[in-house]
Design an enzyme around this catalytic site. Structure first.
Site, short mmCIF file in Angstrom:
data_model
loop_
_atom_site.label_atom_id
_atom_site.label_comp_id
_atom_site.label_asym_id
_atom_site.label_seq_id
_atom_site.Cartn_x
_atom_site.Cartn_y
_atom_site.Cartn_z
N THR A 237 0.78 -1.11 0.01
CA THR A 237 0.08 0.10 0.14
C THR A 237 0.81 1.26 0.03
OG1 THR A 237 -1.77 -1.33 1.24
CG2 THR A 237 -1.84 1.32 1.13
N CYS A 323 25.76 5.48 8.25
CA CYS A 323 25.36 4.22 8.07
C CYS A 323 26.67 3.40 8.53
CB CYS A 323 25.11 3.52 6.67
SG CYS A 323 24.75 4.67 5.48
N1 PMP Z 1 22.93 6.15 -1.66
C1 PMP Z 1 23.72 7.31 -0.92
C2 PMP Z 1 24.60 7.95 -1.70
C3 PMP Z 1 23.46 7.78 0.37
O1 PMP Z 1 24.03 8.74 0.93
C4 PMP Z 1 22.40 7.05 1.37
C5 PMP Z 1 22.10 7.63 2.42
N2 PMP Z 1 23.20 7.37 3.43
C6 PMP Z 1 21.82 6.14 0.57
C7 PMP Z 1 21.93 5.54 -0.80
C8 PMP Z 1 20.60 5.26 1.22
O2 PMP Z 1 19.42 6.00 1.47
P1 PMP Z 1 18.34 5.78 2.42
O3 PMP Z 1 18.77 6.23 3.72
O4 PMP Z 1 17.10 6.31 1.71
O5 PMP Z 1 18.06 4.30 2.36
#
Ligand code: PMP
Length: 383
Positions: A237, A323
């Protein structure tokens, strides 16, 4: 607290926050329902798709809404891999992609695909010639990010796309556009880009929503099977409040792009000039990189220690990308650029936002200078 971590995420525009809240409260109908509430949501969905398509200068049918760029990148790569398996099983990418591309390629290798990870030069760049030289008969996909999230290096994706298509128009070209979209205009049509990922929270939209542009004529094997939403390409959805919020943020980002780029370029120059004057700091970013990212190292000093001292002074910066910053290993990106372990362990990323002022930069530079002095003293005492 002054926020200098816009490459990790951004504060949503006020208009986006209020719109999302309003739509959550009022337009809760399922866009697939046949009744009036459903119809109202369905209209919002179509309108948002049109707004996003206009900003990207593509057709609305070429936009698929996802949960963010991690999903968009996985969908682009795995969706193409599964769909075009009989065409070939070779992918070309770089050593410095975001984990949502890099780890996705690693997974596919475990399943039998072959991946070439192109090395980058000291500025973090691959060349068009290197990409073309890596193409094989069984290459079906090339995936290269526009702007690196740790260093701001800008890959020549427009030239790569054009030359790749001249070389073999059947090869699919995917670009992770997440960090480039706020400042760099890119013609998807003219650059031979077939798949393009965006994330809303990097451009002052909500988290948990993104999109994938899929050029007409390209089919991706759906990763999410179910009710057949998004034209059967991505079931589930649709999240109308977030989709509308993202479309607003994308429109505002596009409209303000030129002005933002000019402003951020001036601020970046000021920041780099100031950092250059602090002894012992080493740049991991160049003047020609994206205007919102400056990465530098204080070799021999753990980035974490520096980050916390800067934070104590009221400034929020980052080590590596959000991340991967919880892992205290050296940055994979800096190592790929040929930096030594010490530099790769001590990378600090400052990422600027459109609301920053010259005064903010001056204050941040004073904090950096003081932090380096303190750390140098500690280092001196330890030696
Ligand atoms: N690609 C790049 C270059 C990013 O900087 C990020 C975010 N750190 C992402 C992908 C992933 O994006 P999202 O947080 O929306 O999953």
């Amino acid at each position: 607290m002054k926020y200098f971590d816009h490459a990790a995420t951004t504060l949503p525009y006020e208009d986006v926050t209020t719109t999302v809240a309003e739509i959550m409260a009022r337009h809760y109908g399922n866009p697939s329902s046949l009744h009036k509430l459903g119809e109202a949501s369905s209209k919002l969905l179509s309108k948002s798709r049109e707004v996003c398509a206009k900003a990207l200068d593509v057709n609305p049918g070429e936009i698929i809404f996802t949960s963010g760029a991690t999903e968009s990148n996985n969908f682009a790569i795995k969706g193409a891999a599964f769909q075009y398996r009989s065409r070939g099983q070779h992918i070309i990418t770089t050593e410095t992609e975001h984990p949502s591309v890099y780890e996705c390629c690693k997974q596919l290798e475990q399943l039998g695909w072959q991946v070439t990870y192109l090395p980058v030069n000291t500025d973090g760049l691959v060349s068009v010639e290197e990409v073309l030289a890596a193409v094989r008969k069984d290459t079906f996909l090339v995936s290269i990010m526009h702007v690196n999230n740790e260093t701001g290096s800008i890959q020549p994706v427009e030239r790569i796309g054009k030359r790749l298509k001249e070389h073999d128009p059947r090869i699919i070209f995917h670009v992770d556009g997440v960090q480039g979209f706020t400042t760099l205009p890119l013609s998807l049509k003219e650059s031979g880009i077939d798949l393009y990922s965006l994330s809303a929270h990097k451009l002052r939209g909500p988290k948990g929503i993104g999109l994938l542009f899929v050029r007409e004529g390209i089919t991706l094997f759906p990763l999410l099977a179910g009710g057949g939403q998004e034209g059967g390409r991505r079931s589930g959805t649709e999240n109308i409040p977030l989709i509308v919020g993202m479309s607003k943020a994308i429109r505002m980002t596009t409209e303000g792009r030129r002005e933002r780029e000019t402003k951020l370029s001036t601020l970046k120059t000021k920041l780099m000039d100031g950092i250059r004057a602090i002894p012992e700091l080493e740049f991991n970013s160049t003047e020609t990189g994206a205007s919102h990212i400056v990465n530098f190292s204080f070799p021999g000093m753990k980035a974490e220690a520096m980050l916390h001292m800067i934070e104590e002074a009221g400034y929020i910066v980052s080590t590596k990308s959000a991340c991967s910053s919880k892992h205290s290993e050296p940055s994979r990106i800096l190592l790929a650029m040929g930096k030594g372990q010490e530099v790769a362990l001590s990378g600090i990323r400052i990422s600027l936002g459109e609301d920053h002022t010259e005064k903010d930069i001056e204050e941040l530079l004073a904090v950096l200078d003081l932090t380096v002095r303190k750390l140098r003293n500690i280092k001196g005492r330890e030696n």
